[in-house]
Design a protein around this motif. Structure first.
Motif, PDB file in Angstrom:
ATOM      1  N   LEU A   1      50.616  42.036  31.201  1.00  0.00           N
ATOM      2  CA  LEU A   1      49.610  41.562  32.157  1.00  0.00           C
ATOM      3  C   LEU A   1      49.674  42.338  33.483  1.00  0.00           C
ATOM      4  O   LEU A   1      48.650  42.724  34.031  1.00  0.00           O
ATOM      5  CB  LEU A   1      49.787  40.058  32.420  1.00  0.00           C
ATOM      6  N   LEU A   2      50.893  42.542  33.997  1.00  0.00           N
ATOM      7  CA  LEU A   2      51.036  43.273  35.261  1.00  0.00           C
ATOM      8  C   LEU A   2      51.307  44.736  34.922  1.00  0.00           C
ATOM      9  O   LEU A   2      52.313  45.031  34.282  1.00  0.00           O
ATOM     10  CB  LEU A   2      52.193  42.715  36.101  1.00  0.00           C
ATOM     11  N   PRO A   3      50.436  45.643  35.347  1.00  0.00           N
ATOM     12  CA  PRO A   3      50.590  47.045  34.926  1.00  0.00           C
ATOM     13  C   PRO A   3      51.961  47.627  35.267  1.00  0.00           C
ATOM     14  O   PRO A   3      52.508  48.420  34.507  1.00  0.00           O
ATOM     15  CB  PRO A   3      49.484  47.773  35.700  1.00  0.00           C
ATOM     16  N   LYS A   4      52.546  47.206  36.395  1.00  0.00           N
ATOM     17  CA  LYS A   4      53.868  47.749  36.757  1.00  0.00           C
ATOM     18  C   LYS A   4      54.995  46.849  36.278  1.00  0.00           C
ATOM     19  O   LYS A   4      56.152  47.053  36.635  1.00  0.00           O
ATOM     20  CB  LYS A   4      53.969  47.934  38.271  1.00  0.00           C
ATOM     21  N   GLY A   5      54.675  45.824  35.501  1.00  0.00           N
ATOM     22  CA  GLY A   5      55.699  44.902  34.995  1.00  0.00           C
ATOM     23  C   GLY A   5      56.116  43.899  36.048  1.00  0.00           C
ATOM     24  O   GLY A   5      55.546  43.826  37.132  1.00  0.00           O
ATOM     25  N   GLY A   6      57.113  43.107  35.714  1.00  0.00           N
ATOM     26  CA  GLY A   6      57.598  42.078  36.620  1.00  0.00           C
ATOM     27  C   GLY A   6      56.929  40.739  36.362  1.00  0.00           C
ATOM     28  O   GLY A   6      56.112  40.597  35.439  1.00  0.00           O
ATOM     29  N   ARG A   7      57.315  39.767  37.139  1.00  0.00           N
ATOM     30  CA  ARG A   7      56.825  38.395  36.950  1.00  0.00           C
ATOM     31  C   ARG A   7      56.297  37.844  38.266  1.00  0.00           C
ATOM     32  O   ARG A   7      56.898  38.067  39.316  1.00  0.00           O
ATOM     33  CB  ARG A   7      57.977  37.520  36.463  1.00  0.00           C
ATOM     34  N   LEU A   8      55.183  37.141  38.167  1.00  0.00           N
ATOM     35  CA  LEU A   8      54.671  36.404  39.319  1.00  0.00           C
ATOM     36  C   LEU A   8      54.822  34.927  39.024  1.00  0.00           C
ATOM     37  O   LEU A   8      54.506  34.476  37.914  1.00  0.00           O
ATOM     38  CB  LEU A   8      53.182  36.692  39.524  1.00  0.00           C
ATOM     39  N   ASN A   9      55.312  34.171  40.002  1.00  0.00           N
ATOM     40  CA  ASN A   9      55.305  32.719  39.869  1.00  0.00           C
ATOM     41  C   ASN A   9      54.585  32.143  41.078  1.00  0.00           C
ATOM     42  O   ASN A   9      54.832  32.530  42.221  1.00  0.00           O
ATOM     43  CB  ASN A   9      56.734  32.164  39.790  1.00  0.00           C
ATOM     44  N   LEU A  10      53.678  31.228  40.799  1.00  0.00           N
ATOM     45  CA  LEU A  10      52.867  30.614  41.840  1.00  0.00           C
ATOM     46  C   LEU A  10      53.225  29.147  41.864  1.00  0.00           C
ATOM     47  O   LEU A  10      53.185  28.497  40.806  1.00  0.00           O
ATOM     48  CB  LEU A  10      51.381  30.792  41.491  1.00  0.00           C
ATOM     49  N   THR A  11      53.628  28.617  43.008  1.00  0.00           N
ATOM     50  CA  THR A  11      53.898  27.178  43.050  1.00  0.00           C
ATOM     51  C   THR A  11      52.964  26.518  44.046  1.00  0.00           C
ATOM     52  O   THR A  11      52.841  26.946  45.194  1.00  0.00           O
ATOM     53  CB  THR A  11      55.364  26.821  43.387  1.00  0.00           C
ATOM     54  N   LEU A  12      52.324  25.457  43.558  1.00  0.00           N
ATOM     55  CA  LEU A  12      51.393  24.679  44.374  1.00  0.00           C
ATOM     56  C   LEU A  12      52.146  23.467  44.896  1.00  0.00           C
ATOM     57  O   LEU A  12      52.788  22.744  44.109  1.00  0.00           O
ATOM     58  CB  LEU A  12      50.204  24.247  43.513  1.00  0.00           C
ATOM     59  N   ARG A  13      52.035  23.247  46.206  1.00  0.00           N
ATOM     60  CA  ARG A  13      52.820  22.173  46.836  1.00  0.00           C
ATOM     61  C   ARG A  13      52.014  21.411  47.873  1.00  0.00           C
ATOM     62  O   ARG A  13      51.272  22.029  48.648  1.00  0.00           O
ATOM     63  CB  ARG A  13      54.005  22.790  47.602  1.00  0.00           C
TER      64      ARG A  13
END
Ligand code: SIN
Ligand code: MN
Length: 199
Positions: free
Chosen positions: A184-196
């Motif tokens: 999904l991310l062209p350069k790799g890695g992880r995104l985490n989104l937290t809603l608060r």
């Protein structure tokens, strides 16, 4: 698929690939308005994740400690929380109250987040909703007090976790990222989104 572990309500592949891409596009726009930065821990060491945020509040830390702040460290307002993320909240939590903060964490390979509680919000009756995109992350779930047995689950792109009820104040963290597990991310890695809900 839906799994409940210690009150953590884990919805595997809650977002299909098209919705993952839509959320990703929105997060890219957030990051253009509020660029990623790497905060220092209160101990003075740089964190391994890069961060930014959307909403009335973002998260920051430095020698003075961890806290919510109403501005990006560059001085500007945080951009609004994208509708694609508010839609997830409405769907899972309802619309009596919308979140004040969408924290965005980016994990490169080697990044992690130590076990911690989310306890700087005013009202713990609101859950924290976490959305994962990109590479898999090994999510560790503990107890409302430090120590004791923990359980881990790999969170993949499109997985959403609702941390409410007994899980709201449970310790949790990310032990490692499985590089190359998502395209999904062209350069790799992880995104985490937290809603608060903050205040
Ligand atoms: C967090 O606890 O803020 C992030 C958890 C995650 O990256 O899945
Ligand atoms: Mn947390």
């Amino acid at each position: 698929m839906r799994v409940n572990l210690r009150g953590f309500d884990i919805r595997k592949l809650y977002l299909d690939e098209a919705r993952q891409r839509a959320v990703l596009d929105d997060i890219r726009a957030v990051a253009r308005a509020a660029p990623f930065f790497r905060p220092d821990t209160p101990m003075g060491r740089p964190m391994s994740v890069r961060m930014t945020a959307a909403g009335r509040y973002g998260w920051f830390s430095d020698r003075k400690g961890y806290r919510y702040v109403d501005r990006h460290p560059g001085g500007g307002d945080w951009p609004p929380i994208p509708d694609s993320l508010l839609a997830i909240w409405r769907d899972l939590v309802g619309d009596d109250r919308l979140p004040d903060c969408c924290l965005v964490n980016h994990y490169g390979e080697g990044a992690k987040m130590g076990l911690h509680q989310d306890r700087d919000e005013a009202d713990f009756s609101w859950p924290v909703v976490s959305v994962s995109l990109g590479d898999d992350g090994l999510f560790r779930m503990g107890n409302p007090t430090r120590g004791g047995k923990t359980e881990s689950v790999w969170l993949a792109s499109g997985d959403v976790v609702v941390m409410g009820g007994e899980a709201r104040l449970a310790f949790h963290g990310i032990d490692r990222i499985r590089g190359g597990s998502s395209r999904l991310l062209p350069k790799g890695g992880r995104l985490n989104l937290t809603l608060r809900v903050v205040d």
